[in-house]
Design an enzyme around this catalytic site. Structure first.
Site, PDB file in Angstrom:
ATOM      1  N   GLU A   1      45.338 -12.312  15.208  1.00 46.06           N
ATOM      2  CA  GLU A   1      45.925 -11.009  14.904  1.00 46.06           C
ATOM      3  C   GLU A   1      45.037 -10.217  13.945  1.00 46.06           C
ATOM      4  O   GLU A   1      44.281 -10.799  13.159  1.00 46.06           O
ATOM      5  CB  GLU A   1      47.327 -11.194  14.299  1.00 46.06           C
ATOM      6  CG  GLU A   1      48.289 -11.762  15.343  1.00 46.06           C
ATOM      7  CD  GLU A   1      49.698 -12.043  14.831  1.00 46.06           C
ATOM      8  OE1 GLU A   1      50.642 -11.849  15.599  1.00 46.06           O
ATOM      9  OE2 GLU A   1      49.852 -12.473  13.673  1.00 46.06           O
TER      10      GLU A   1
ATOM     11  N   CYS B   1      42.665  -5.444   8.174  1.00 42.96           N
ATOM     12  CA  CYS B   1      42.769  -6.833   7.746  1.00 42.96           C
ATOM     13  C   CYS B   1      42.350  -7.694   8.937  1.00 42.96           C
ATOM     14  O   CYS B   1      43.021  -7.690   9.967  1.00 42.96           O
ATOM     15  CB  CYS B   1      44.209  -7.108   7.330  1.00 42.96           C
ATOM     16  SG  CYS B   1      44.510  -8.790   6.794  1.00 42.96           S
TER      17      CYS B   1
ATOM     18  N   CYS C   1      44.172 -21.987  10.737  1.00 41.99           N
ATOM     19  CA  CYS C   1      43.552 -22.260   9.444  1.00 41.99           C
ATOM     20  C   CYS C   1      43.761 -23.725   9.113  1.00 41.99           C
ATOM     21  O   CYS C   1      44.819 -24.285   9.399  1.00 41.99           O
ATOM     22  CB  CYS C   1      44.188 -21.388   8.355  1.00 41.99           C
ATOM     23  SG  CYS C   1      43.394 -21.546   6.739  1.00 41.99           S
TER      24      CYS C   1
ATOM     25  N   CYS D   1      48.074 -24.448   3.344  1.00 44.71           N
ATOM     26  CA  CYS D   1      48.980 -23.955   2.303  1.00 44.71           C
ATOM     27  C   CYS D   1      50.369 -23.866   2.924  1.00 44.71           C
ATOM     28  O   CYS D   1      50.562 -23.187   3.937  1.00 44.71           O
ATOM     29  CB  CYS D   1      48.538 -22.586   1.798  1.00 44.71           C
ATOM     30  SG  CYS D   1      46.838 -22.568   1.158  1.00 44.71           S
TER      31      CYS D   1
ATOM     32  N   CYS E   1      52.219 -20.446   3.862  1.00 41.66           N
ATOM     33  CA  CYS E   1      51.544 -19.474   4.721  1.00 41.66           C
ATOM     34  C   CYS E   1      51.743 -19.846   6.186  1.00 41.66           C
ATOM     35  O   CYS E   1      51.495 -20.987   6.589  1.00 41.66           O
ATOM     36  CB  CYS E   1      50.052 -19.457   4.383  1.00 41.66           C
ATOM     37  SG  CYS E   1      49.079 -18.393   5.472  1.00 41.66           S
TER      38      CYS E   1
ATOM     39  N   CYS F   1      51.201 -10.301   4.341  1.00 40.66           N
ATOM     40  CA  CYS F   1      50.411 -11.441   3.856  1.00 40.66           C
ATOM     41  C   CYS F   1      51.108 -12.748   4.186  1.00 40.66           C
ATOM     42  O   CYS F   1      52.283 -12.924   3.877  1.00 40.66           O
ATOM     43  CB  CYS F   1      50.235 -11.388   2.347  1.00 40.66           C
ATOM     44  SG  CYS F   1      49.460  -9.902   1.758  1.00 40.66           S
TER      45      CYS F   1
HETATM   46  N1  SAH Z   1      42.416 -17.989   3.612  1.00 37.91           N
HETATM   47  C1  SAH Z   1      42.112 -16.824   2.826  1.00 37.91           C
HETATM   48  C2  SAH Z   1      42.406 -15.539   3.552  1.00 37.91           C
HETATM   49  C3  SAH Z   1      43.878 -15.295   3.829  1.00 37.91           C
HETATM   50  S1  SAH Z   1      44.380 -13.951   2.873  1.00 37.91           S
HETATM   51  C4  SAH Z   1      42.864 -16.901   1.513  1.00 37.91           C
HETATM   52  O1  SAH Z   1      43.637 -17.818   1.336  1.00 37.91           O
HETATM   53  O2  SAH Z   1      42.610 -16.078   0.635  1.00 37.91           O
HETATM   54  C5  SAH Z   1      46.113 -14.033   2.977  1.00 37.91           C
HETATM   55  C6  SAH Z   1      46.709 -13.931   1.620  1.00 37.91           C
HETATM   56  O3  SAH Z   1      48.134 -14.010   1.726  1.00 37.91           O
HETATM   57  C7  SAH Z   1      46.277 -15.065   0.713  1.00 37.91           C
HETATM   58  O4  SAH Z   1      46.166 -14.595  -0.584  1.00 37.91           O
HETATM   59  C8  SAH Z   1      47.459 -15.997   0.846  1.00 37.91           C
HETATM   60  O5  SAH Z   1      47.536 -16.926  -0.191  1.00 37.91           O
HETATM   61  C9  SAH Z   1      48.595 -15.023   0.854  1.00 37.91           C
HETATM   62  N2  SAH Z   1      49.826 -15.571   1.413  1.00 37.91           N
HETATM   63  C10 SAH Z   1      49.966 -16.625   2.237  1.00 37.91           C
HETATM   64  N3  SAH Z   1      51.253 -16.810   2.547  1.00 37.91           N
HETATM   65  C11 SAH Z   1      51.952 -15.855   1.901  1.00 37.91           C
HETATM   66  C12 SAH Z   1      53.321 -15.512   1.857  1.00 37.91           C
HETATM   67  N4  SAH Z   1      54.227 -16.219   2.525  1.00 37.91           N
HETATM   68  N5  SAH Z   1      53.682 -14.452   1.109  1.00 37.91           N
HETATM   69  C13 SAH Z   1      52.744 -13.731   0.443  1.00 37.91           C
HETATM   70  N6  SAH Z   1      51.448 -13.994   0.455  1.00 37.91           N
HETATM   71  C14 SAH Z   1      51.049 -15.051   1.182  1.00 37.91           C
END
Ligand code: SAH
Length: 349
Positions: A91, A104, A111, A115, A118, A335
């Site tokens: 996406e 974005c 991935c 985490c 996410c 995000c």
């Molecule tokens: N893998 C990279 C790029 C992804 S950026 C990274 O981790 O930075 C996506 C962003 O959204 C990251 O900062 C991630 O930690 C955040 N994120 C992931 N799940 C989320 C959620 N449920 N709510 C808000 N932010 C989230």
């Protein structure tokens, strides 16, 4: 097979020579302009002979097949779902603001960083994207923005995947953005979960892109749990790599902090985070965002009042912080919500 935006200029020169060794040199410039200035299809490059256009259409295949386009925020947020060669899906999100327009982009299908909060991490890793697959996401978004008379000004590697786990392809795409699409490095942001070797590589690269680090916790005990890669690259090591990046590039760094109710939104969390920010020169900026809902994570985002209190406390403690506005939650474009329709593995905890 290499897709149309995978080729370097030298690669394209070789490709044209293979198609027809007698082509004049300026054909390369015309094709390059078709790809990076007009952003159109080979069939539309009417300054080229028709037979050559047909050859190019065949030798320069598109990387992204559109599956769906979802729109939110009265048209200001657009999420694209693409299918790639081999069937995996990714996406891309286009966000229109009054003063800028940001794309974005995804750097991987899925991935591997796992985490738990996410949606991309919950679905697991499928494969790396090529630089052409990354670049074409931006080309398509620029074209879409043009339809509503908007110009893309910023690119963030905050879509699916961990960009620094696919650094070479990500860097090749950054060179295209900076040199060929007129999007200067200062308007490009690489966001990382904290892969220290990747940050070190980025430090040696020639352009000063912005670095965002998904911190979410400022002590190892909590971060080990929220962001599992922290067990390999703990906070001290990570902050050390950030410090060196800042020293080399002279730019501000940003820390992403998804606020999880009762987990990382306490005054002690703010104090630990502020201490890290104060230790960095020329500075660090904290982006706060209430955790967005995802299918595989039970805990909810902090209430907005607590988010604001947390920001105020950070400011009092000498750290800069902003509360980020959430975009496209209703179309799962915000995000951490990008899963490209993948089934999600519900974690046991
Ligand atoms: N893998 C990279 C790029 C992804 S950026 C990274 O981790 O930075 C996506 C962003 O959204 C990251 O900062 C991630 O930690 C955040 N994120 C992931 N799940 C989320 C959620 N449920 N709510 C808000 N932010 C989230």
């Amino acid at each position: 097979m290499a897709t149309r935006y995978d080729h370097s200029r030298d690669g394209l020169t070789e490709l044209l020579a293979r198609i027809d060794p007698d082509l004049p040199r300026y054909r390369v410039d015309q094709v390059w302009a078709g790809l990076y200035e007009q952003l159109t299809e080979p069939a539309e490059w009417t300054n080229l002979p028709k037979a050559l256009r047909a050859e190019l259409a065949e030798h320069l295949p598109t990387a992204l097949t559109p599956v769906t386009e979802s729109v939110s925020d009265r048209g200001d947020t657009v999420k694209f779902l693409w299918q790639l060669e081999g069937g995996s899906r990714i996406e891309t999100v286009l966000m229109l603001y009054p003063d800028r327009a940001t794309v974005c982009v995804s750097s991987q299908a899925g991935c591997a960083m796992a985490c738990g909060f996410c949606a991309t991490g919950q679905a697991g890793f499928t494969r790396h994207l090529s630089s052409g697959e990354i670049v074409e996401q931006v080309i398509r978004a620029i074209r879409r923005a043009r339809e509503v008379d908007r110009r893309v000004s910023n690119i963030v590697f905050m879509g699916m995947g961990e960009p620094l786990a696919n650094e070479a392809a990500v860097w090749a795409s950054i060179e295209r953005f900076h040199h060929d699409l007129g999007l200067s490095a200062r308007h490009l942001t690489v966001s990382t979960v904290g892969l220290v070797p990747g940050i070190r590589t980025l430090t040696t690269r020639p352009l000063p892109v912005n670095l965002a680090v998904s911190l979410h916790a400022a002590n190892d005990e909590l971060r080990d749990e929220l962001v599992p890669i922290n067990r390999r690259y703990p906070i001290d090591t990570l902050v050390g790599a950030c410090r060196d990046y800042l020293a080399e590039k002279g730019r501000r760094i940003s820390f992403e902090w998804a606020m999880i109710d009762g987990v990382n939104d306490r005054p002690s969390d703010a104090a630990e985070l502020a201490a890290i920010c104060r230790s960095l020169r020329p500075g660090a900026h904290v982006n706060l965002i209430p955790l967005n809902p995802t299918p595989g994570f039970p805990t909810v985002g902090s209430p907005l009042t607590r988010v604001n209190e947390f920001r105020d406390l950070l400011e009092t403690l000498g750290a800069n912080a902003t509360v980020r506005r959430n975009r496209g939650t209703d179309i799962d474009a915000a995000c951490g919500q990008l899963a490209a329709g993948q089934p999600v593995v519900i974690s046991a905890r």
